[in-house]
Design a protein around this motif. Sequence first.
Motif, PDB file in Angstrom:
ATOM      1  N   THR A  75     -17.124 -11.879 -12.660  1.00  0.00           N
ATOM      2  CA  THR A  75     -16.444 -10.850 -13.447  1.00  0.00           C
ATOM      3  C   THR A  75     -17.036  -9.484 -13.135  1.00  0.00           C
ATOM      4  N   TYR A 124     -22.176 -20.953 -34.626  1.00  0.00           N
ATOM      5  CA  TYR A 124     -21.740 -20.660 -33.265  1.00  0.00           C
ATOM      6  C   TYR A 124     -22.346 -21.661 -32.297  1.00  0.00           C
ATOM      7  N   ARG A 125     -21.593 -21.973 -31.256  1.00  0.00           N
ATOM      8  CA  ARG A 125     -22.111 -22.900 -30.261  1.00  0.00           C
ATOM      9  C   ARG A 125     -22.251 -22.214 -28.902  1.00  0.00           C
ATOM     10  N   GLN A 127     -22.483 -21.788 -24.916  1.00  0.00           N
ATOM     11  CA  GLN A 127     -22.011 -22.465 -23.711  1.00  0.00           C
ATOM     12  C   GLN A 127     -22.686 -21.911 -22.454  1.00  0.00           C
ATOM     13  N   GLU A 128     -22.501 -20.619 -22.216  1.00  0.00           N
ATOM     14  CA  GLU A 128     -23.136 -20.075 -21.023  1.00  0.00           C
ATOM     15  C   GLU A 128     -23.375 -18.577 -21.145  1.00  0.00           C
ATOM     16  N   GLU A 130     -23.420 -14.846 -19.192  1.00  0.00           N
ATOM     17  CA  GLU A 130     -22.926 -14.089 -18.052  1.00  0.00           C
ATOM     18  C   GLU A 130     -23.683 -12.774 -18.045  1.00  0.00           C
TER      19      GLU A 130
ATOM     20  N   SER B  76     -14.658  -7.818 -20.118  1.00  0.00           N
ATOM     21  CA  SER B  76     -14.455  -9.241 -20.358  1.00  0.00           C
ATOM     22  C   SER B  76     -13.837  -9.886 -19.125  1.00  0.00           C
ATOM     23  N   ASP B  77     -13.900 -11.196 -19.071  1.00  0.00           N
ATOM     24  CA  ASP B  77     -13.383 -11.871 -17.893  1.00  0.00           C
ATOM     25  C   ASP B  77     -11.864 -11.991 -17.898  1.00  0.00           C
ATOM     26  N   PHE B  98     -20.951 -11.469 -27.556  1.00  0.00           N
ATOM     27  CA  PHE B  98     -20.584 -12.880 -27.569  1.00  0.00           C
ATOM     28  C   PHE B  98     -19.076 -12.992 -27.482  1.00  0.00           C
ATOM     29  N   THR B 101     -14.861 -18.794 -26.167  1.00  0.00           N
ATOM     30  CA  THR B 101     -14.037 -19.232 -25.038  1.00  0.00           C
ATOM     31  C   THR B 101     -12.727 -19.849 -25.499  1.00  0.00           C
ATOM     32  N   GLN B 105     -12.347 -14.169 -29.332  1.00  0.00           N
ATOM     33  CA  GLN B 105     -12.996 -13.210 -30.208  1.00  0.00           C
ATOM     34  C   GLN B 105     -14.277 -12.678 -29.572  1.00  0.00           C
ATOM     35  N   LEU B 131     -24.604  -8.049 -20.731  1.00  0.00           N
ATOM     36  CA  LEU B 131     -24.812  -9.472 -20.973  1.00  0.00           C
ATOM     37  C   LEU B 131     -23.789 -10.019 -21.956  1.00  0.00           C
ATOM     38  N   THR B 132     -23.084 -11.040 -21.534  1.00  0.00           N
ATOM     39  CA  THR B 132     -22.135 -11.689 -22.420  1.00  0.00           C
ATOM     40  C   THR B 132     -22.496 -13.163 -22.550  1.00  0.00           C
ATOM     41  N   VAL B 133     -22.667 -13.578 -23.781  1.00  0.00           N
ATOM     42  CA  VAL B 133     -22.898 -14.987 -24.047  1.00  0.00           C
ATOM     43  C   VAL B 133     -21.561 -15.614 -24.390  1.00  0.00           C
ATOM     44  N   LYS B 134     -21.269 -16.743 -23.775  1.00  0.00           N
ATOM     45  CA  LYS B 134     -20.007 -17.405 -24.089  1.00  0.00           C
ATOM     46  C   LYS B 134     -20.253 -18.697 -24.834  1.00  0.00           C
ATOM     47  N   GLY B 135     -19.291 -19.060 -25.646  1.00  0.00           N
ATOM     48  CA  GLY B 135     -19.420 -20.282 -26.417  1.00  0.00           C
ATOM     49  C   GLY B 135     -18.291 -20.373 -27.419  1.00  0.00           C
ATOM     50  N   LEU B 136     -18.522 -21.120 -28.487  1.00  0.00           N
ATOM     51  CA  LEU B 136     -17.508 -21.260 -29.525  1.00  0.00           C
ATOM     52  C   LEU B 136     -17.973 -20.550 -30.786  1.00  0.00           C
ATOM     53  N   CYS B 137     -17.082 -19.804 -31.392  1.00  0.00           N
ATOM     54  CA  CYS B 137     -17.440 -19.110 -32.624  1.00  0.00           C
ATOM     55  C   CYS B 137     -17.415 -20.108 -33.791  1.00  0.00           C
TER      56      CYS B 137
END
Lengths: 141, 141
Positions: A75, A124-125, A127-128, A130, B76-77, B98, B101, B105, B131-137
Amino acid sequence: MFIKLHRNAEELIRLSGGRATVGRIRILSILLAEQQAITHREIEQRLPQTLQLDRVTLYRALEWLAGKNLIHKVTSDDRVWRYHANRELHSHQQHAHFKCTRCAQVICLSDLPIERSWPLPIGYRFQEIELTVKGLCADCS
Amino acid sequence: MFIKLHRNAEELIRLSGGRATVGRIRILSILLAEQQAITHREIEQRLPQTLQLDRVTLYRALEWLAGKNLIHKVTSDDRVWRYHANRELHSHQQHAHFKCTRCAQVICLSDLPIERSWPLPIGYRFQEIELTVKGLCADCS
DNA sequence: AAATAAACGCAATAACGTTGCAATGATTTT
DNA sequence: AAAATCATTGCAACGTTATTGCGTTTATTT
């Protein structure tokens, strides 16, 4: 040197269970030969005159290669995807990217020296991560 | 509550040396009222029927507000900019984002618990980290 | 109230990426 | 080796986000 890359690319594609077409092999070769992550357009420019692929074909090949984990997408804030071959080092491990704010060059940095997870709000969970570091590359600074 | 935001927004704009137009005030109010970073489209939807702005005007207002450091843009991607009001906490400090995915949000996380600079190859100059953290809210996990 | 320069709205344009579908071609089967 | 098959390709059209140019409007100053 290039022939070696070419054969290497072809084998990687076959091992991934896809058809080893001229286009895919060439694209993967180009990415394997490249140090930095490059854009769709830059890949197009590196294709030889004798093998000009349709834009859409190129997009689809890249998508396929990424799906097979042979390359990965990066990205960027200019809304343009960049692509980079997965070295063994990177394939199964997260890593950061560096982008030059002047020439827009993108390279992969070594693996993350930070925790693989991240403190998030309750519920919150993770995942990865970036992570892109911005600055000036050696040529521009 | 909203009136307060409205006045606050207007003052911030005046202090920045710009014209306090209805549109700008409203846009900044919307962003101040929002916890998360939202897109151009989402801002548009939050505008009242009585004040529908042109898309271009909205883009230009956001650009202006970002230039005055009243808000910031988040990459964002999905190739869509998101905007978030600068709380005092964030304005002069880098912070992580954050992104869910599943529902896309985006929220701002607290300040970076990592070094502000980053080990780069020789000759490279550090500027900033994204820095972007990805995951589930919480809602999606 | 008039003057002025910043903001706005509209139309057109740019850039990147995606989708549908008929044609091609790499592999497999006969 | 030829035929069959289905993944892949090329073309055309489309979608989305964002930007630019320019005449008109409007917030602010005089």
